[in-house]
Design an enzyme around this catalytic site. Structure first.
Site, mmCIF file in Angstrom:
data_model
loop_
_atom_site.group_PDB
_atom_site.id
_atom_site.type_symbol
_atom_site.label_atom_id
_atom_site.label_comp_id
_atom_site.label_asym_id
_atom_site.label_seq_id
_atom_site.Cartn_x
_atom_site.Cartn_y
_atom_site.Cartn_z
ATOM 1 N N GLU A 29 -1.460 -1.155 0.238
ATOM 2 C CA GLU A 29 -1.091 -1.388 -1.151
ATOM 3 C C GLU A 29 -2.269 -1.980 -1.926
ATOM 4 O O GLU A 29 -3.226 -2.479 -1.314
ATOM 5 C CB GLU A 29 0.091 -2.375 -1.189
ATOM 6 C CG GLU A 29 1.323 -1.899 -0.438
ATOM 7 C CD GLU A 29 2.153 -0.886 -1.224
ATOM 8 O OE1 GLU A 29 1.582 -0.019 -1.899
ATOM 9 O OE2 GLU A 29 3.390 -0.974 -1.143
ATOM 10 N N ASP A 85 1.637 5.447 9.567
ATOM 11 C CA ASP A 85 2.426 4.243 9.318
ATOM 12 C C ASP A 85 3.868 4.392 9.766
ATOM 13 O O ASP A 85 4.308 5.483 10.155
ATOM 14 C CB ASP A 85 2.354 3.849 7.824
ATOM 15 C CG ASP A 85 2.456 5.053 6.899
ATOM 16 O OD1 ASP A 85 2.921 6.112 7.336
ATOM 17 O OD2 ASP A 85 2.075 4.932 5.727
ATOM 18 N N ASP A 111 0.108 4.704 -7.200
ATOM 19 C CA ASP A 111 -0.890 3.687 -7.566
ATOM 20 C C ASP A 111 -2.187 3.876 -6.781
ATOM 21 O O ASP A 111 -3.055 2.999 -6.772
ATOM 22 C CB ASP A 111 -0.329 2.270 -7.337
ATOM 23 C CG ASP A 111 0.125 2.040 -5.896
ATOM 24 O OD1 ASP A 111 -0.114 2.917 -5.034
ATOM 25 O OD2 ASP A 111 0.735 0.984 -5.632
#
Ligand code: GLP
Length: 268
Positions: free
Chosen positions: A148, A72, A141
């Site tokens: 995400e 990324d 997370d």
């Protein structure tokens, strides 16, 4: 899924680096048949990158016939900015090993047409015959790359918006100022990572305990994109004891017992 539980971060890094080095060595890459390696950024891989450099300096590993793809990059950050993922990779790995510059693939977050840039990246991966081994870390997370929570588990390389938790987590690299963290990024998709022949995720520290529990003990979910590893035929997690804090004692004992013979890093 294999789960390798090591006592601490240094051992996680060492195990991972030796595993990758062994894979490259066994493959015997040539210029026509390079070994294709996916790479992450973040603090997690730093120890493994140091170990790559050490192994390279000791003459135990060469990256001459390795092709890399990074996961990324932030959108709109100057590529010379110390926190651009391009600068990060040069600082921590590329400048210290014998990886030819033309074998390095990075997403360009300043491309005039970002959609075309993502397509170019996917095509380039296809062109080299796919990624053999994708290394990764995970966000607190449970996200992988910048996929995400809520990202499609079939997603491909694309533009994404970073959520507030990630902005806060990454603000430590931007003077602890959440407003300085770029809000968008280009990222390989969950599907892009899943297409690799093998995926190895490093997970360390107490901060990642929730993510690790979700990835190993909960179901596959787009709310924890690294849980896609459960569907991968060759998924490996290398974690430390601290990260196992939320796992059941039985789960930890189970993986420790079946991996007993493999706990020592695969020496070269
Ligand atoms: C970012 C990166 C991820 C990385 C995560 C965790 O979100 N895009 O690839 O895994 O941070 O970073 P760290 O290793 O610093 O905990």
């Amino acid at each position: 899924m294999r789960v390798i539980i090591e006592p601490n971060y240094d051992e996680v890094s060492r195990w991972t680096a030796l595993y990758v080095a062994r894979k490259i060595q066994e493959f015997g890459p040539t210029p026509d048949k390079p070994f294709v390696l996916g790479l992450p950024t973040g603090s997690t891989p730093l120890g493994a990158y140091e170990e790559f450099v050490r192994l390279h300096r000791a003459g135990k590993i060469s990256f001459k016939n390795v092709v890399t793809f990074n996961m990324d990059e932030y959108v709109g950050i100057d590529e010379e900015h110390p926190e651009s993922y391009r600068a990060f990779m040069w600082r921590h790995l590329f400048r210290s090993i014998d990886l030819p510059q033309q074998n390095i693939n990075l997403l360009n977050g300043n491309a005039p047409d970002l959609v075309a840039e993502c397509e170019r990246y996917e095509n380039r991966i296809k062109q080299v015959g796919g990624i053999q081994l994708f290394l990764g870390g995970v966000g607190p997370d449970g996200h992988i790359a910048f996929n995400e929570p809520g990202s499609s588990l079939r997603s491909r390389t694309r533009i994404t918006t970073l959520n507030y938790d990630t902005l806060v987590a990454n603000s430590r690299f931007f003077d602890n100022d959440v407003n300085k963290v770029p809000k968008r990024a280009l990222t390989v998709g969950v599907g892009t990572v899943a297409d690799a022949d093998e995926v190895l995720l490093m997970v360390n520290g107490h901060r990642k305990r929730w993510a690790l529990q979700q990835i190993i003990e909960a179901g596959v979910s787009h709310m924890c994109t690294a849980s896609m590893l459960q569907l991968h035929p060759n998924g490996i997690i290398v974690c430390d004891d601290e990260a196992t804090a939320e796992l059941k004692v039985g789960t930890v004992n189970y993986f420790k017992s079946i991996e007993r013979d493999h706990l020592a890093p695969p020496e070269l």
